[in-house]
Design a protein around this motif. Structure first.
Motif, PDB file in Angstrom:
ATOM      1  N   VAL A  43       9.658  -2.390   1.557  1.00  0.00           N
ATOM      2  CA  VAL A  43       9.385  -3.421   0.561  1.00  0.00           C
ATOM      3  C   VAL A  43       7.980  -3.689   0.602  1.00  0.00           C
ATOM      4  CG1 VAL A  43      11.730  -4.444   0.712  1.00  0.00           C
ATOM      5  CG2 VAL A  43       9.997  -5.349   2.145  1.00  0.00           C
ATOM      6  N   GLY A  44       7.323  -3.399   1.756  1.00  0.00           N
ATOM      7  CA  GLY A  44       5.933  -3.872   1.942  1.00  0.00           C
ATOM      8  C   GLY A  44       5.251  -2.634   1.261  1.00  0.00           C
ATOM      9  N   ASP A  45       5.527  -1.518   1.155  1.00  0.00           N
ATOM     10  CA  ASP A  45       4.538  -0.400   0.452  1.00  0.00           C
ATOM     11  C   ASP A  45       4.024  -1.128  -0.736  1.00  0.00           C
ATOM     12  OD1 ASP A  45       4.483   1.095   2.445  1.00  0.00           O
ATOM     13  OD2 ASP A  45       6.049   2.524   1.932  1.00  0.00           O
ATOM     14  N   ALA A  51      -3.397  -4.895  -3.214  1.00  0.00           N
ATOM     15  CA  ALA A  51      -4.717  -4.210  -3.091  1.00  0.00           C
ATOM     16  C   ALA A  51      -5.382  -4.524  -4.328  1.00  0.00           C
ATOM     17  CB  ALA A  51      -4.390  -2.894  -2.658  1.00  0.00           C
ATOM     18  N   ARG A  52      -4.656  -4.124  -5.375  1.00  0.00           N
ATOM     19  CA  ARG A  52      -5.095  -4.366  -6.727  1.00  0.00           C
ATOM     20  C   ARG A  52      -5.753  -5.725  -7.083  1.00  0.00           C
ATOM     21  NH1 ARG A  52      -0.670  -0.878  -7.705  1.00  0.00           N
ATOM     22  NH2 ARG A  52       0.581  -2.720  -8.525  1.00  0.00           N
ATOM     23  N   ARG A  53      -5.002  -6.819  -6.528  1.00  0.00           N
ATOM     24  CA  ARG A  53      -5.573  -8.143  -6.690  1.00  0.00           C
ATOM     25  C   ARG A  53      -6.850  -8.253  -5.865  1.00  0.00           C
ATOM     26  NH1 ARG A  53      -6.465 -11.479 -10.418  1.00  0.00           N
ATOM     27  NH2 ARG A  53      -5.965 -13.941  -9.802  1.00  0.00           N
ATOM     28  N   VAL A  54      -6.781  -7.829  -4.769  1.00  0.00           N
ATOM     29  CA  VAL A  54      -7.948  -8.113  -3.951  1.00  0.00           C
ATOM     30  C   VAL A  54      -9.125  -7.398  -4.470  1.00  0.00           C
ATOM     31  CG1 VAL A  54      -9.029  -7.290  -1.629  1.00  0.00           C
ATOM     32  CG2 VAL A  54      -6.831  -8.224  -1.757  1.00  0.00           C
ATOM     33  N   GLU A  55      -9.097  -6.202  -5.482  1.00  0.00           N
ATOM     34  CA  GLU A  55     -10.322  -5.512  -6.027  1.00  0.00           C
ATOM     35  C   GLU A  55     -10.783  -6.639  -6.999  1.00  0.00           C
ATOM     36  OE1 GLU A  55      -9.864  -1.607  -7.415  1.00  0.00           O
ATOM     37  OE2 GLU A  55      -8.983  -0.790  -5.706  1.00  0.00           O
ATOM     38  N   VAL A  69      -7.768 -10.692   7.043  1.00  0.00           N
ATOM     39  CA  VAL A  69      -6.664 -10.753   7.344  1.00  0.00           C
ATOM     40  C   VAL A  69      -6.079  -9.521   6.202  1.00  0.00           C
ATOM     41  CG1 VAL A  69      -6.139 -12.832   8.122  1.00  0.00           C
ATOM     42  CG2 VAL A  69      -6.127 -12.570   5.600  1.00  0.00           C
ATOM     43  N   THR A  70      -7.005  -9.284   5.232  1.00  0.00           N
ATOM     44  CA  THR A  70      -6.586  -7.954   4.226  1.00  0.00           C
ATOM     45  C   THR A  70      -6.573  -6.776   5.072  1.00  0.00           C
ATOM     46  OG1 THR A  70      -6.955  -9.380   2.254  1.00  0.00           O
ATOM     47  CG2 THR A  70      -6.999  -6.715   2.206  1.00  0.00           C
ATOM     48  N   LEU A  71      -7.741  -6.723   5.793  1.00  0.00           N
ATOM     49  CA  LEU A  71      -7.990  -5.499   6.716  1.00  0.00           C
ATOM     50  C   LEU A  71      -7.050  -5.436   7.603  1.00  0.00           C
ATOM     51  CD1 LEU A  71     -11.728  -5.789   7.142  1.00  0.00           C
ATOM     52  CD2 LEU A  71     -10.573  -4.133   6.110  1.00  0.00           C
ATOM     53  N   ARG A  72      -6.700  -6.449   8.208  1.00  0.00           N
ATOM     54  CA  ARG A  72      -5.651  -6.444   9.236  1.00  0.00           C
ATOM     55  C   ARG A  72      -4.320  -5.979   8.949  1.00  0.00           C
ATOM     56  NH1 ARG A  72      -3.108 -11.705  12.474  1.00  0.00           N
ATOM     57  NH2 ARG A  72      -1.751 -10.199  14.152  1.00  0.00           N
ATOM     58  N   ALA A  73      -3.875  -6.762   7.789  1.00  0.00           N
ATOM     59  CA  ALA A  73      -2.591  -6.361   7.493  1.00  0.00           C
ATOM     60  C   ALA A  73      -2.346  -4.564   7.029  1.00  0.00           C
ATOM     61  CB  ALA A  73      -2.292  -6.726   6.155  1.00  0.00           C
ATOM     62  N   PHE A  74      -3.442  -4.108   6.427  1.00  0.00           N
ATOM     63  CA  PHE A  74      -3.454  -2.600   6.201  1.00  0.00           C
ATOM     64  C   PHE A  74      -3.442  -1.780   7.702  1.00  0.00           C
ATOM     65  CE2 PHE A  74      -4.365  -3.868   2.060  1.00  0.00           C
ATOM     66  CZ  PHE A  74      -3.639  -2.458   1.124  1.00  0.00           C
ATOM     67  N   LEU A  75      -4.153  -2.244   8.753  1.00  0.00           N
ATOM     68  CA  LEU A  75      -4.252  -1.610   9.827  1.00  0.00           C
ATOM     69  C   LEU A  75      -2.740  -1.804  10.590  1.00  0.00           C
ATOM     70  CD1 LEU A  75      -5.728  -0.248  12.405  1.00  0.00           C
ATOM     71  CD2 LEU A  75      -6.218  -2.875  13.316  1.00  0.00           C
TER      72      LEU A  75
END
Length: 311
Positions: A154-156, A163-167, A180-186
């Motif tokens: 569900v997370g993918d 990611a599109r919204r952050v852009e 925390v966006t960086l952390r979530a992807f890591l």
């Protein structure tokens, strides 16, 4: 007594609660950092699943955030069906979310992911024979692995939508929300698209001088490859020197892990301050963080302080 009485009443009327009421209830317990009774949390959780399609952007972000806080307090991750319902609604409402909403959801997702991973490790480190309760422990581990797979599934799509919204929002987002966006992807081992990373890097470079201690540590620990962002690293190291005294044990361990992963040496002044602070914070250091600091001592710390190694 008041909170307990309110919790019992909420449990009794949970089936009639609106989406807003559910969100406000869970958010209140998370902000107060008070564990609700198990019966109340179960009743509100069932109602949250029912009313998830009626939640707005702020409501759904608050609920996902609340579950991550409560999970961190030992209440466990939400049921798979509830998590899936919340994630679906978050995706649907992402275009109405602010940078803060996005940051809360991504931070919560990363924390819930970490909680499930720790549950797997905890279960697998228990007794190894398959008799009676010990066999149940192994079964719990496999069940939790299944939960992780479901959460990744569900997370993918959630991470892709966010990611599109952050852009779209990156140029005006607060540094913590980008951290925390960086952390979530890591945490979920998902590579970040180059364009998104460029936008985040540009914004973080602008606001590096305003960051709090935890934000500096999170960015340096979660950035995909620090060697490819020398200007940002230099700005964050300068800020780190000013806020090192406020870093927690987790902050220090996480920061050092980023340099270790990128095979970079830290600024010597910052390294010295971190060594002093880590020694002070040693009593609160968990096993994972202790290993991270030891790894840093071996890989990015030319001459680690003797006091730190001894501690």
């Amino acid at each position: 007594p008041l909170i307990a009485a309110l919790g019992h009443r909420v449990e009794a009327v949970a089936s009639q609660m609106t989406a807003v009421s559910v969100a406000n209830t869970l958010d209140a317990f998370a902000r107060m950092k008070i564990k609700p009774a198990g019966g109340m949390l179960e009743a509100v959780g069932r109602r949250a699943e029912d009313v998830a399609p009626a939640m707005g952007a702020r409501n759904v972000s608050a609920v996902i955030h609340a579950y991550s806080v409560l999970g961190g307090m030992g209440m466990g991750a939400p049921r798979e069906a509830l998590l899936a319902a919340l994630v679906r609604q978050a995706e649907l409402k992402v275009q109405n979310m602010t940078g803060s909403d996005v940051g809360r959801v991504l931070n919560a997702y990363a924390q819930l992911w970490g909680q499930l991973e720790r549950e797997v490790v905890g279960a697998m480190h228990g007794p190894t024979d398959m008799q009676a309760k010990h066999g149940a422990g192994v079964l719990t581990a496999y069940t939790t692995v299944w939960k992780l797979n479901q959460m990744k599934s569900v997370g993918d799509s959630l991470l892709a939508a966010f990611a599109r919204r952050v852009e779209e929002l990156a140029s005006g987002m607060e540094p913590w929300d980008l951290a925390v966006t960086l952390r979530a992807f890591l945490e979920v081992d998902r590579p970040m698209e180059p364009q998104l990373l460029r936008l985040i890097t540009a914004r973080l470079s602008e606001v590096a001088g305003e960051m709090c201690a935890s934000c500096v540590a999170t960015v340096l620990g979660a950035y995909p490859d620090l060697a490819k962002a020398p200007a940002l690293v230099k700005a964050l190291e300068a800020r780190g020197v000013k806020v090192a005294a406020k870093m927690t044990a987790w902050d220090i361990a996480y920061l050092l892990s980023g340099f270790s992963r990128s095979h970079l040496q830290l600024d010597s002044t910052l390294l010295s301050l971190l060594g002093q602070r880590a020694t002070q914070e040693m009593p609160s250091l968990g096993a994972v963080d202790a290993v991270r600091i030891l790894d840093a001592c071996a890989s990015v710390w030319p001459q680690p302080p003797e006091a730190l190694i001894a501690a």
